[in-house]
Design an enzyme around this catalytic site. Structure first.
Site, PDB file in Angstrom:
ATOM      1  N   ASN A 174       0.855  -1.188   0.000  1.00 18.52           N
ATOM      2  CA  ASN A 174       0.000   0.000   0.000  1.00 18.52           C
ATOM      3  C   ASN A 174       0.889   1.235   0.000  1.00 18.52           C
ATOM      4  O   ASN A 174       1.350   1.697   1.033  1.00 18.52           O
ATOM      5  CB  ASN A 174      -0.903  -0.010   1.225  1.00 18.52           C
ATOM      6  CG  ASN A 174      -1.942   1.088   1.154  1.00 18.52           C
ATOM      7  OD1 ASN A 174      -1.727   2.117   0.521  1.00 18.52           O
ATOM      8  ND2 ASN A 174      -3.056   0.874   1.818  1.00 18.52           N
ATOM      9  N   ASP A 175       1.128   1.758  -1.202  1.00 17.26           N
ATOM     10  CA  ASP A 175       2.016   2.910  -1.367  1.00 17.26           C
ATOM     11  C   ASP A 175       1.594   4.104  -0.512  1.00 17.26           C
ATOM     12  O   ASP A 175       2.353   5.038  -0.334  1.00 17.26           O
ATOM     13  CB  ASP A 175       1.980   3.367  -2.828  1.00 17.26           C
ATOM     14  CG  ASP A 175       2.842   2.510  -3.715  1.00 17.26           C
ATOM     15  OD1 ASP A 175       3.867   2.023  -3.234  1.00 17.26           O
ATOM     16  OD2 ASP A 175       2.473   2.329  -4.891  1.00 17.26           O
ATOM     17  N   CYS A 176       0.379   4.091  -0.061  1.00 21.60           N
ATOM     18  CA  CYS A 176      -0.169   5.278   0.605  1.00 21.60           C
ATOM     19  C   CYS A 176      -0.187   5.163   2.120  1.00 21.60           C
ATOM     20  O   CYS A 176      -0.601   6.096   2.797  1.00 21.60           O
ATOM     21  CB  CYS A 176      -1.569   5.545   0.082  1.00 21.60           C
ATOM     22  SG  CYS A 176      -1.548   5.851  -1.687  1.00 21.60           S
TER      23      CYS A 176
END
Ligand code: BGC
Ligand code: NOJ
Length: 822
Positions: free
Chosen positions: A486-488
C-alpha cells in the site's frame, strides 16, 4: 445500461455508440512498438518507452476528454460537408457506428450520408510500425466524389519535455517529405538516430506537416480549415508543431469500395549511416523504404493481420475453460489473459490514467504481473526476471522502478518500499513452477547493473529474504520503510507541505513502524524460497528459511492478531494501525487477504475468523473495500492514505488488486461459494449491464471501484494497468478452477461453487496438453483424479512419459472433509 456487447466468437468487444462514459481503449502492439487507441480513435504511439520515445502527441485531461489520435476526415466534394468516421474529432451524428476492440487491433468506423468508412488499426508482429487500413464504401445510389484526409500530430520524442519546454521546442521541429512519405526528424540532425514516418498507399493530392496550416488560426481538430476548404497546402513544418496529413481523392460508383493504407512507423539508423548522401542533412532512407513499400500493399497488410490473429490464437489456447459462467469463460479465455499481456508490457506506464511520463516498470508491479503472464510467453518472462533482478541493490533492496529503454533502476518514484524484494521471489517461483527451467537460478545477474557484481540469480532471492531479516522492528515484525504494497500507508512520511510527494518524502528514520502485511508476504516468499533451496539440495538453508517463517508466523499471532482479524501495522509511535483500538481504519483487507493466503492461521481458525470479519466489515456488492471505517480527515502520521476523500483509492476504495487475495484465502479454506461470489462482484464482464455506473471498460479490470463511503459507490477508475489483472487471473485459474502449476507438475484442485455440476478445461503445460474434465459428484472439494483412465492418489497429475503430447484428466469432486490446500 450497456454501450456494446461481447463478440465471444471473434474475441472482440463491440462498442455500438461512441459516447461511452469514458474512453474505452485498446492496446496496439505487443513487443516494442505500442499504441493506445480509444473507441473514437484517440490515443498515441510510442517505441518501447512511453516517455522517452513518444511518436505522437496526446494531451491528457483534455476537454473534450479524449482528443488527439489517429484521425481520418472524409469530405464530400459536392456539398463540402466533412466528418470523421470515428466520431471524434468532428462528432457528427453517425449511423452504424461500431468500434471492435480485438486482440491487438481495433476496427472503428461508421456510415455518414451513405458513405461507410471503417479503419482497421494494428501493429504487425516483428515490426516497429502501425497500419491503418481504411475501407470506404459508397452505399448511395449515386456516385460519390470524396477526399480522405489522415492526420497525426508528432510528439517531439520526450513526452515530458514535449509538454513543458516550449521555449526550445517551438524552434526544433523538422520534417522531410520524399515520395509523398512524411518523415518526422526533430533532433535527428543532432543526437537522435531515429525518426518517424507516415506514409499513404495512394497517390496523394497534397500533404500538410505544419499544424497551424492544417487547422487554421484559432481552430481545433473538430474544424480544420484545410479539410473545410478541401485542400492541404503542402506546408513544411519548421519549428512549432509538426504534423502528418495526407489528402487522397476517392471517387466511388454506387456499391463500390476502396481501400487506402496508411503506415505510421519508427525507424533507427546506425549512427555512422544517418545521412544520405553522407555529409548532408538528409535522412538515410535505404533501409526504411522497403519496409514502408511492403506494408502499404493491402495484401501484405492482410497477411500481417492474419499472423497477428494466429499469434493470439496460440497464446490464448494455452489455457481455455468452459464453465457454467459466461463471465468467467470470456475473462479467462480472452480478456483477462489479454489484460495480463498489457500489464506485462506496460507495467503502470501508459494508459488513459497513466500518462506515460510518470512511471516506468515497477519492481513490485512487474514481478506480480508475472503471475498472470508467465504461461503465455515464458521466454519473455525469463528476460524480465533477469532485467528486474539486475536492478536489485546489493543489500537485497530494490529500486522501485526502471525505465524500459535504459533498463536502469531509478528512485524517481520513491525508494525503500520494504515489500519490494519479496516480489522477486514470488515472480521467480511462478516462473519455475510454470516452466521447470531451473537453469535460470544459475544465471549470473548483477546488482544495480554494475558489471563485476554478478552472482547467481538464486543469491538475489536469498538477499531478498535477508533484507527483511535485517530490518525487523520492535515487535519482530518487518519494518515498513517508506511503505509496503500500500504505497499510501506512509508511516514515516509526516508530510505537512502542500504538493510534497508522499512517494519520495521521508521525515523519519523508520526504525519503529512495522507491517503485518510484509510479515504475510515474508511467510509466503519464505516458503517458496525454502522449497527452491531444498530442490537445489540446500537442506540446511531450507531449514533455516522454514525456521524464520515459523518464527514470523508466531510473531504475527502474538503481535499481529487483534482478536477477530489481523492488525495492519504499527505506526511510528508503536500504536496499532487496523485494530479495534483505532478510531478509524480499524480493519484492512491487505493483512486479512495476504496472511491467510500465505497460510497463517489456516488450521486453527484465525484465517476463517479473518475472512468472517472481511465479510462483515469490508464486503460490498461492488467488491471488498480496502479498510473501514474510512479516514475522515488527514492524519500526518498515516500519510497519503488519509489524503484521499473517503471511499476513493487507498482510503476505503475497492482496490481490486487485493480482492483476489481474499478469494485465494477463501479457496484455501475450502469456501468455493464465497470465493466465486467475490470473484464475480468485480468481474468486469459481470458488471457490463451497469456500465453507466461502472463507467470503465467492461472487458478489463480497473484498479479501483469507489467504495461505500464515496458518493459514486460502484464507479470504476484507472482501468487496464493494474496488478488486478494478474492476481485475478491467477485466482480464478489456479485457485478457484484449481488448475495449479507446481514444481512437480500440474495439480487439479478446484474450489468451485456448490451449484456447479462441473467444467472442462485445456491447459498447455511444459509441452503437454492436459484435457481436464471436472465432475461434481458430491458437495465438497475432495478431488479424485483419473488420469488417462487410471486412478491417481491426491490432486497432482504425475509427469507423463517423454514424448507425451496429450493427457486426459477426469477430476471427481466428492463430499469429503474439506482439505486445506497447499
Ligand atoms: C496512488 C497509488 C500508487 C502511487 C504510485 C499514489 O498516489 O494512490 O495507488 O501506487 O501513487 O506512485
Ligand atoms: C498501485 C501501484 O502500482 C502498486 O504498486 C501499489 O501496490 C498499489 N497502487 C497500492 O498502493
Amino acid at each position: 445500461m450497456q454501450y456494446g456487447y461481447f463478440d465471444d466468437e471473434r474475441r472482440e468487444y463491440v462498442i455500438t455508440r461512441p459516447d461511452t462514459p469514458l474512453p474505452w481503449i485498446n492496446y496496439l502492439g505487443c513487443e516494442a512498438y505500442f499504441g493506445i487507441i480509444s473507441n473514437t480513435a484517440g490515443g498515441y504511439s510510442f517505441y518501447r518507452d512511453a516517455r522517452l520515445r513518444r511518436l505522437t502527441r496526446y494531451r491528457y485531461n483534455n476537454a473534450p476528454y479524449d482528443l488527439g489520435g489517429r484521425y481520418i476526415y472524409l469530405r464530400d466534394a459536392d456539398s463540402g460537408k466533412f466528418w470523421s468516421p470515428s466520431w471524434q474529432p468532428t462528432r457528427h451524428e453517425l449511423q452504424n457506428y461500431e468500434c471492435r476492440h480485438g486482440m491487438g487491433y481495433s476496427i472503428i468506423g461508421a456510415e455518414y450520408n451513405g458513405i461507410e468508412a471503417r479503419t482497421r488499426y494494428f501493429v504487425p508482429l516483428g515490426e516497429n510500425l502501425e497500419i491503418w487500413q481504411l475501407t470506404i464504401t459508397n452505399r448511395r445510389t449515386a456516385p460519390a466524389k470524396l477526399s480522405a484526409f489522415s492526420v497525426v500530430e508528432f510528439c517531439l520524442w520526450d513526452a515530458q519535455d514535449d509538454a513543458t519546454n516550449f521555449q526550445r521546442n517551438f524552434n526544433i521541429g523538422q520534417v522531410e517529405i520524399e515520395d509523398r512519405v512524411i518523415y518526422h526528424k526533430t533532433e535527428y540532425r543532432e543526437r537522435r538516430d531515429h525518426f518517424a514516418y507516415f506514409a499513404c498507399s495512394e497517390k496523394t493530392l497534397g500533404f500538410d506537416t505544419q499544424r497551424e496550416a492544417f487547422l487554421g488560426p484559432y481552430r481545433g481538430w473538430d474544424n480544420p480549415k484545410a479539410v473545410e476548404c478541401g485542400n492541404l497546402s503542402d506546408s513544411v513544418a519548421n519549428g512549432w508543431a509538426p504534423i502528418g496529413s495526407h489528402q487522397v481523392s476517392v471517387e466511388l460508383a454506387p456499391g463500390e469500395s476502396k481501400q487506402i493504407v496508411f503506415v505510421l512507423g519508427y525507424h533507427e539508423n546506425p549512427r555512422d549511416q544517418k545521412f544520405d548522401p553522407q555529409g548532408s542533412q538528409v535522412i538515410n532512407k535505404r533501409t526504411v523504404k522497403p519496409v514502408i513499400a511492403k506494408y502499404l500493399k493491402p495484401e501484405s497488410a492482410d497477411r500481417a493481420f492474419d499472423k497477428l490473429k494466429a499469434y493470439w490464437e496460440s497464446v490464448l489456447n494455452i489455457c481455455r475453460v468452459d464453465t457454467p459462467d459466461v463471465h468467467t469463460n470470456r475473462m479467462v479465455n480472452v480478456w483477462n489473459a489479454y489484460q495480463c499481456m498489457a500489464t506485462f508490457n506496460m507495467s503502470r506506464s501508459a494508459s488513459f490514467y497513466e500518462s506515460g511520463i510518470g512511471r516506468g516498470l515497477g519492481f513490485r508491479d512487474s514481478n506480480q504481473d508475472l503471475l498472470g503472464f508467465v504461461q503465455m510467453v515464458p521466454a519473455r518472462a525469463r528476460e524480465r526476471i533477469i532485467d528486474l533482478a539486475s536492478t536489485q541493490l546489493p543489500s537485497g533492496g530494490a529500486y522501485h522502478q526502471y525505465q524500459p529503454l535504459t533498463k536502469r533502476g531509478n528512485n524517481d518514484v520513491g525508494s525503500n518500499f520494504n515489500d519490494d524484494p519479496h516480489w522477486l521471489i514470488i515472480g521467480v517461483a511462478a516462473y519455475l513452477k510454470e516452466t521447470g527451467d531451473w537453469s535460470i537460478l544459475d544465471e549470473p545477474v548483477p546488482y544495480d547493473n554494475q558489471p563485476g557484481s554478478e552472482t547467481a540469480l538464486f543469491e538475489h532471492l536469498q538477499r531478498s529474504f535477508q533484507y527483511t531479516l535485517d530490518r525487523l522492528g520492535p515487535h519482530g515484525l518487518p519494518l515498513i520503510g517508506r511503505a509496503d504494497w500500500n504505497d499510501c500507508l506512509n508511516l514515516n512520511c509526516f508530510s505537512d507541505t502542500p504538493g510534497q510527494s508522499f512517494q519520495t518524502t521521508t521525515n523519519k528514520e523508520g526504525k519503529i513502524a512495522e507491517s503485518v502485511f510484509i510479515a504475510g508476504l515474508f511467510v509466503l516468499a519464505g516458503r517458496e524460497l525454502a522449497e527452491i533451496a531444498s530442490r537445489r539440495g540446500l537442506k540446511s538453508e531450507c531449514e533455516r528459511y522454514l525456521n524464520e517463517v515459523q518464527q514470523m508466523d508466531q510473531t504475527v499471532r502474538k503481535y499481529g492478531w487483534d482478536g477477530e482479524w489481523f492488525i495492519r501495522a504499527y505506526d511510528d509511535f508503536g500504536n496499532k494501525v487496523g485494530s479495534k483500538e483505532c478510531k478509524e481504519g480499524k480493519i484492512f483487507i491487505e493483512s486479512q487477504g495476504f496472511c491467510s493466503l500465505a497460510g497463517i492461521g489456516l488450521e486453527d481458525g484465525l484465517a476463517q475468523k479473518s475472512m468472517d470479519s472481511v465479510r462483515k466489515y469490508l464486503a460490498t456488492d461492488h467488491g471488498i473495500v480496502l479498510q473501514q471505517p474510512a479516514y475522515s480527515q488527514y492524519y500526518l502520521h498515516l500519510g497519503e492514505i488519509s489524503s484521499y476523500p473517503p471511499g476513493y483509492k487507498e482510503n476505503a476504495g475497492i482496490f481490486c488488486h487485493n480482492n483476489p487475495w481474499v478469494i485465494i484465502a477463501e479457496t484455501r479454506l475450502g469456501n468455493g461459494d464465497a470465493a466465486f461470489d467475490y470473484y464475480s462482484r468485480i468481474n468486469p464482464s459481470a458488471r457490463e449491464s451497469i456500465s453507466d455506473l461502472h463507467r470503465c471498460e467492461p472487458y478489463v479490470y480497473a484498479q479501483m471501484i469507489a467504495g461505500k463511503d464515496a458518493p459514486t459507490h460502484g464507479e470504476a477508475k484507472n482501468s487496464w494497468l493494474t496488478g488486478t489483472a494478474a492476481w485475478n487471473y491467477y485466482a480464478i485459474t489456479q485457485w478457484i478452477l484449481g488448475i495449479r502449476v507446481d514444481h512437480d507438475g500440474l495439480r487439479v484442485a478446484p474450489v468451485v461453487p456448490g451449484s456447479w455440476r462441473g467444467f472442462t478445461a485445456t491447459r498447455k503445460f511444459r509441452g503437454v496438453t492436459y484435457h481436464i474434465e471436472v465432475i461434481r459428484e458430491g458437495t465438497g472439494n475432495h478431488v479424485e483424479l483419473i488420469v488417462d483412465g487410471r486412478p491417481v492418489e491426491g490432486d497432482l497429475i504425475p509427469v507423463p512419459p517423454e514424448g507425451t503430447t496429450d493427457v486426459h484428466v477426469k477430476a471427481m469432486l466428492r463430499a469429503a472433509k474439506t482439505a486445506v490446500r497447499s
